[in-house]
Design a protein around this motif. Sequence first.
Motif, short mmCIF file in Angstrom:
data_model
loop_
_atom_site.label_atom_id
_atom_site.label_comp_id
_atom_site.label_asym_id
_atom_site.label_seq_id
_atom_site.Cartn_x
_atom_site.Cartn_y
_atom_site.Cartn_z
N UNK A 25 -10.35 -10.89 16.54
CA UNK A 25 -9.71 -12.32 16.60
C UNK A 25 -10.83 -12.97 16.30
N UNK A 26 -12.29 -12.76 16.78
CA UNK A 26 -13.01 -13.26 16.50
C UNK A 26 -13.08 -13.77 14.49
N UNK A 27 -13.78 -12.14 13.91
CA UNK A 27 -13.28 -12.60 12.72
C UNK A 27 -12.01 -13.19 12.05
N UNK A 28 -10.91 -13.06 12.83
CA UNK A 28 -9.69 -13.66 12.17
C UNK A 28 -9.86 -15.21 11.91
N UNK A 29 -10.41 -15.30 13.15
CA UNK A 29 -10.76 -16.88 12.85
C UNK A 29 -11.68 -17.56 12.40
N UNK A 31 -14.97 -16.82 13.17
CA UNK A 31 -15.95 -17.02 13.87
C UNK A 31 -16.92 -16.79 13.62
N UNK A 32 -16.21 -15.48 12.85
CA UNK A 32 -17.69 -14.02 12.77
C UNK A 32 -17.62 -13.86 11.20
N UNK A 33 -18.53 -13.50 10.77
CA UNK A 33 -18.22 -12.43 9.31
C UNK A 33 -18.44 -11.83 9.72
N UNK A 34 -18.18 -10.43 8.72
CA UNK A 34 -18.56 -9.16 8.43
C UNK A 34 -19.68 -8.26 9.36
N UNK A 35 -20.79 -9.18 8.56
CA UNK A 35 -22.12 -8.66 8.49
C UNK A 35 -22.26 -8.64 9.99
N UNK A 36 -22.32 -10.18 10.41
CA UNK A 36 -22.24 -11.08 11.59
C UNK A 36 -22.06 -9.68 12.95
N UNK A 60 -22.16 -17.30 18.20
CA UNK A 60 -20.60 -18.16 18.96
C UNK A 60 -21.48 -19.65 20.06
N UNK A 61 -20.66 -20.45 19.84
CA UNK A 61 -20.79 -20.80 21.01
C UNK A 61 -19.91 -21.08 21.98
N UNK A 62 -20.14 -21.02 23.33
CA UNK A 62 -19.38 -21.04 24.21
C UNK A 62 -17.69 -21.20 24.53
N UNK A 63 -17.43 -22.24 23.51
CA UNK A 63 -16.01 -22.99 23.47
C UNK A 63 -15.52 -21.57 22.36
N UNK A 64 -16.05 -21.27 22.01
CA UNK A 64 -15.65 -20.02 21.02
C UNK A 64 -15.15 -18.96 21.46
#
Length: 109
Positions: A25-29, A31-36, A60-64
Amino acid sequence: GRISSGTLIDAVLWQWTQRPAFGRIAAMWGYLMPGQLAELLTTRRLEEKIGESALRLRYLTPFRRNAVLGLQRMIQRPIGVFFLENDILSPIEMVRFLELVKNHNSSVA
């Protein structure tokens, strides 16, 4: 006594496997890159959830993090569906048990 502990474990595992992965989900949005994401999966601490690791490393921020967790919860199918789909409980029994749980929770709160 209507549901055995083994069946309950099966239901919890079923529900867990239905939930989309936090990292997906984080990658889809974006928020995170594949390397991260790869780094989080390989460097997170023992027993640390990926969202907590992402916070610690400031990816990530707490909100994300909370937004991703919120979507996970929204998408997750209710555990009662397992009991209905596997003919462990009838729809009438499910309604009765949900009422019992609701009444119990309101008396405890």
